[in-house]
Write an enzyme that holds these catalytic residues in place. Structure first.
Site, PDB file in Angstrom:
ATOM      1  N   GLU A  30       0.994  -1.275   0.017  1.00 38.53           N
ATOM      2  CA  GLU A  30      -0.035  -0.236  -0.025  1.00 38.53           C
ATOM      3  C   GLU A  30       0.923   1.135   0.020  1.00 38.53           C
ATOM      4  O   GLU A  30       0.519   2.328   0.780  1.00 38.53           O
ATOM      5  CB  GLU A  30      -0.812   0.029   1.199  1.00 38.53           C
ATOM      6  CG  GLU A  30      -1.957  -1.182   1.179  1.00 38.53           C
ATOM      7  CD  GLU A  30      -2.579  -1.380   2.261  1.00 38.53           C
ATOM      8  OE1 GLU A  30      -2.836  -0.596   3.282  1.00 38.53           O
ATOM      9  OE2 GLU A  30      -3.539  -2.339   2.371  1.00 38.53           O
ATOM     10  N   ASN A  54       2.316  -5.292  -2.970  1.00 42.53           N
ATOM     11  CA  ASN A  54       0.945  -5.404  -2.762  1.00 42.53           C
ATOM     12  C   ASN A  54       0.045  -4.317  -2.367  1.00 42.53           C
ATOM     13  O   ASN A  54       0.583  -3.414  -1.818  1.00 42.53           O
ATOM     14  CB  ASN A  54       0.797  -6.584  -1.638  1.00 42.53           C
ATOM     15  CG  ASN A  54      -0.531  -6.997  -1.607  1.00 42.53           C
ATOM     16  OD1 ASN A  54      -1.199  -7.591  -2.304  1.00 42.53           O
ATOM     17  ND2 ASN A  54      -0.928  -6.798  -0.189  1.00 42.53           N
ATOM     18  N   HIS A  61     -10.151  -5.912  -2.611  1.00 42.77           N
ATOM     19  CA  HIS A  61     -11.138  -5.841  -1.649  1.00 42.77           C
ATOM     20  C   HIS A  61     -12.268  -4.891  -2.588  1.00 42.77           C
ATOM     21  O   HIS A  61     -12.081  -3.690  -2.695  1.00 42.77           O
ATOM     22  CB  HIS A  61     -10.688  -4.860  -0.589  1.00 42.77           C
ATOM     23  CG  HIS A  61      -9.989  -5.501   0.416  1.00 42.77           C
ATOM     24  ND1 HIS A  61     -10.146  -6.606   1.080  1.00 42.77           N
ATOM     25  CD2 HIS A  61      -8.636  -5.420   0.574  1.00 42.77           C
ATOM     26  CE1 HIS A  61      -9.243  -7.196   1.976  1.00 42.77           C
ATOM     27  NE2 HIS A  61      -7.965  -6.369   1.501  1.00 42.77           N
ATOM     28  N   GLU A 116      -5.973 -10.673  -1.547  1.00 43.70           N
ATOM     29  CA  GLU A 116      -7.017 -10.361  -0.194  1.00 43.70           C
ATOM     30  C   GLU A 116      -8.317 -10.186  -0.821  1.00 43.70           C
ATOM     31  O   GLU A 116      -9.290  -9.236  -0.122  1.00 43.70           O
ATOM     32  CB  GLU A 116      -6.401  -9.270   0.480  1.00 43.70           C
ATOM     33  CG  GLU A 116      -5.136  -9.145   0.792  1.00 43.70           C
ATOM     34  CD  GLU A 116      -4.849  -7.721   1.612  1.00 43.70           C
ATOM     35  OE1 GLU A 116      -5.567  -7.065   2.173  1.00 43.70           O
ATOM     36  OE2 GLU A 116      -3.370  -7.754   1.698  1.00 43.70           O
ATOM     37  N   ASP A 169     -12.212 -10.051  -1.140  1.00 43.84           N
ATOM     38  CA  ASP A 169     -13.573 -10.257  -0.510  1.00 43.84           C
ATOM     39  C   ASP A 169     -14.593  -8.922  -1.388  1.00 43.84           C
ATOM     40  O   ASP A 169     -13.921  -8.182  -1.847  1.00 43.84           O
ATOM     41  CB  ASP A 169     -13.536  -9.842   1.072  1.00 43.84           C
ATOM     42  CG  ASP A 169     -12.919  -8.630   1.444  1.00 43.84           C
ATOM     43  OD1 ASP A 169     -12.680  -7.756   0.874  1.00 43.84           O
ATOM     44  OD2 ASP A 169     -12.373  -8.774   2.870  1.00 43.84           O
TER      45      ASP A 169
HETATM   46  O1  9MR Z   1      -8.065  -7.893   8.322  1.00 41.26           O
HETATM   47  C1  9MR Z   1      -7.096  -7.004   8.937  1.00 41.26           C
HETATM   48  C2  9MR Z   1      -7.592  -6.633  10.408  1.00 41.26           C
HETATM   49  O2  9MR Z   1      -7.658  -7.788  11.207  1.00 41.26           O
HETATM   50  C3  9MR Z   1      -6.847  -5.731  10.935  1.00 41.26           C
HETATM   51  O3  9MR Z   1      -7.617  -4.939  12.007  1.00 41.26           O
HETATM   52  C4  9MR Z   1      -6.431  -4.427   9.916  1.00 41.26           C
HETATM   53  C5  9MR Z   1      -5.551  -3.530  10.312  1.00 41.26           C
HETATM   54  O4  9MR Z   1      -5.382  -2.527   9.368  1.00 41.26           O
HETATM   55  O5  9MR Z   1      -5.893  -5.089   9.001  1.00 41.26           O
HETATM   56  C6  9MR Z   1      -6.651  -5.956   8.063  1.00 41.26           C
HETATM   57  O6  9MR Z   1      -5.896  -6.740   7.111  1.00 41.26           O
HETATM   58  C7  9MR Z   1      -5.510  -5.696   5.921  1.00 41.26           C
HETATM   59  C8  9MR Z   1      -4.280  -6.125   5.262  1.00 41.26           C
HETATM   60  O7  9MR Z   1      -3.468  -6.309   6.155  1.00 41.26           O
HETATM   61  C9  9MR Z   1      -3.834  -5.246   4.339  1.00 41.26           C
HETATM   62  N1  9MR Z   1      -4.891  -4.963   3.239  1.00 41.26           N
HETATM   63  C10 9MR Z   1      -5.937  -4.383   3.872  1.00 41.26           C
HETATM   64  C11 9MR Z   1      -6.548  -5.685   4.779  1.00 41.26           C
HETATM   65  C12 9MR Z   1      -8.017  -5.234   5.256  1.00 41.26           C
HETATM   66  O8  9MR Z   1      -7.936  -3.982   6.028  1.00 41.26           O
END
Ligand code: 9MR
Length: 347
Positions: A154, A195, A231, A259, A261
Site C-alpha cells: 500500500e 501488494n 477488496h 485479499e 472479499d
Molecule cells: O484483516 C485485517 C484486520 O484484522 C486488521 O484489523 C487490519 C488493520 O489494519 O488489517 C486487516 O488486513 C488488511 C491487510 O493487512 C492489508 N490490506 C487491507 C486489509 C483489510 O484492512
C-alpha cells in the site's frame, strides 16, 4: 443352499429398497479443483479462530492450499518491542500449513499501518537501519518456509503518486527498492511481491504501480510479483482486470490476487449475493487467464470472522461461506470456474 441364496437375495433387495439413493460423490473442494490449474487457492487466517473453532480449522485444511497470516506477521505483532521478537503465533501458522501441505504467503514487511509504537519515537536517522534489521531478521526466521512475501504494501495514493508515509519521509522513494534487495539477501528462494488495493483495474493507481515495478525490473531489483488485494463491493465488478494483470505479466512478473472479499450493504439478499458471486468470479477468471497469476487468496472465507463490519458500518457478508460455513453463491461460482477445463503452468 437354494433357500439360503433366496433369503439372501430377498434381504438384499429389501435393503436396496429401504436404503437411500447411493450417496452422491462428495463435491470436490476448491483446493482439489485449483490443483488442476496449478493455481494456489488461499485464505487469510485469523489465529484466534484457528485455535478455538474446529470447523474453521477443518475447512481451511480441506478448501485451501495456501494461507496468509491476517495479522500475526505484521510488524507490531512480530516485534512489539525493539529487537524483542515474538514468533509464536506466526510459527504456529507455518506449522499448521506444513501439517496440511499448504504454502504460506508472508504478509507483510513494509507498511504504514500496524507498526509498533516504539517505531514512532525513533529519530528519522535510525529508521533505515531499523527497517533493514526488521526485514532481514523476519525473512531469515522464515527462510525456506514462505512462498510469496508481501514486501511493500500500500505505498501508493489513488492518483498514482507515492503515499506520504514514515518510510517515504525518512528514506525517500528508494526505500521500495532497498526493501526488496534486503528481503532477497535474506531468502533467495522467496518470491517477493509489491501488494496494494484498488489496483485490480487499469487506473491511475495501477499506472503508478506499473511505472514503479517496470523501473525496478529495469534496474535489476529483485521484485518478482505484484499482488492485487481485491477488496471490492458487490456493486462493481472490475472491468479491466484481465488487461491489467496482463501488462504486469508482460513485464515478466508474477501476479496474485491476495485479499479478495466482496462486501455489501446489509442485510444481504439473493440479488446482492448473486452480484457478489459475479465479482468473485470475474476476479478469479482474470487470474486464471493470466499465465503467471500464481494464486487467488480470499481475505477470510467465512462471514463468521471478517474485518469488514468493524470498518465499514452497515456492510458485511463479504466472504464465500456464510457465518454457519454454508456455501454462498460466490463459493459455487468459484467452484464452477475452477471446474472449467484448462491446464496452466505456474510461472
Ligand atoms: O484483516 C485485517 C484486520 O484484522 C486488521 O484489523 C487490519 C488493520 O489494519 O488489517 C486487516 O488486513 C488488511 C491487510 O493487512 C492489508 N490490506 C487491507 C486489509 C483489510 O484492512
Amino acid at each position: 443352499m437354494r433357500t439360503v441364496a433366496l433369503v439372501l437375495a430377498v434381504v438384499g433387495s429389501l435393503a436396496a429398497a429401504v436404503a437411500p439413493a447411493a450417496a452422491a460423490a462428495p463435491e470436490p473442494t476448491l483446493r482439489q479443483l485449483a490443483a488442476r490449474h496449478d493455481l494456489g487457492i488461499g485464505t487469510a487466517v485469523d489465529m484466534a479462530a484457528l485455535a478455538n473453532d474446529q470447523v474453521y480449522r477443518e475447512r481451511i485444511a480441506s478448501e485451501f492450499d495456501s494461507v496468509t497470516a491476517e495479522n500475526v506477521m505484521k510488524w507490531e505483532a512480530l516485534e512489539p518491542t525493539r529487537g524483542g521478537y515474538q514468533w509464536g503465533p506466526a510459527d504456529e501458522l507455518v506449522a499448521f500449513a506444513r501439517a496440511n501441505r499448504q504454502s504460506v504467503r508472508g504478509h507483510v514487511l513494509v507498511w504504514h499501518n500496524q507498526n509498533p509504537a516504539w517505531l514512532s519515537s525513533l529519530p528519522a536517522t535510525e529508521l533505515r537501519s531499523v527497517l533493514k534489521a526488521h526485514i532481514q531478521t523476519t525473512v531469515r526466521h522464515f527462510k525456506g518456509k514462505i512462498w510469496q512475501w508481501d514486501v511493500v504494501n500500500e505505498a501508493f495514493n489513488e492518483d498514482g503518486t507515492l503515499r506520504d508515509t514514515v518510510w517515504l519521509r525518512a528514506l525517500g522513494p528508494g526505500y521500495v527498492a532497498d526493501a526488496f534487495r534486503w528481503a532477497h539477501e535474506a531468502d533467495r528462494g522467496a518470491l517477493l511481491f509489491y501488494n496494494d488495493y484498488n489496483i485490480e483495474d487499469v487506473n491511475a493507481k495501477s499506472d503508478g504501480v506499473y511505472a514503479l515495478v517496470r523501473d525496478l525490473k529495469r534496474q535489476g531489483v529483485p521484485i518478482h510479483g505484484v499482488g492485487v488485494q481485491a477488496h471490492h463491493t458487490a456493486g462493481y465488478a472490475p472491468q479491466t482486470m484481465r488487461e491489467n494483470l496482463g501488462r504486469f505479466d508482460a513485464l515478466g512478473l508474477r501476479t496474485a490476487v491476495t485479499e479478495a472479499d466482496v462486501r455489501m450493504v446489509m442485510p444481504s439478499d439473493s440479488v446482492k449475493l448473486q452480484a457478489q458471486a459475479n465479482v468473485y468470479s470475474t476476479m478469479l477468471k482474470a487470474c486464471l487467464l493470466t499465465p503467471r497469476c500464481l494464486s487467488f487468496t480470499v481475505w477470510g472465507y467465512t462471514d463468521k470472522y471478517s474485518w469488514v463490519p468493524g470498518v465499514f458500518e452497515g456492510e458485511g457478508a463479504a466472504n464465500i461461506l456464510d457465518e454457519n460455513f454454508a456455501a454462498k453463491p460466490a463459493y459455487r461460482a468459484l467452484r464452477d470456474d475452477l471446474s472449467l477445463g484448462g491446464t496452466r503452468r505456474r510461472g
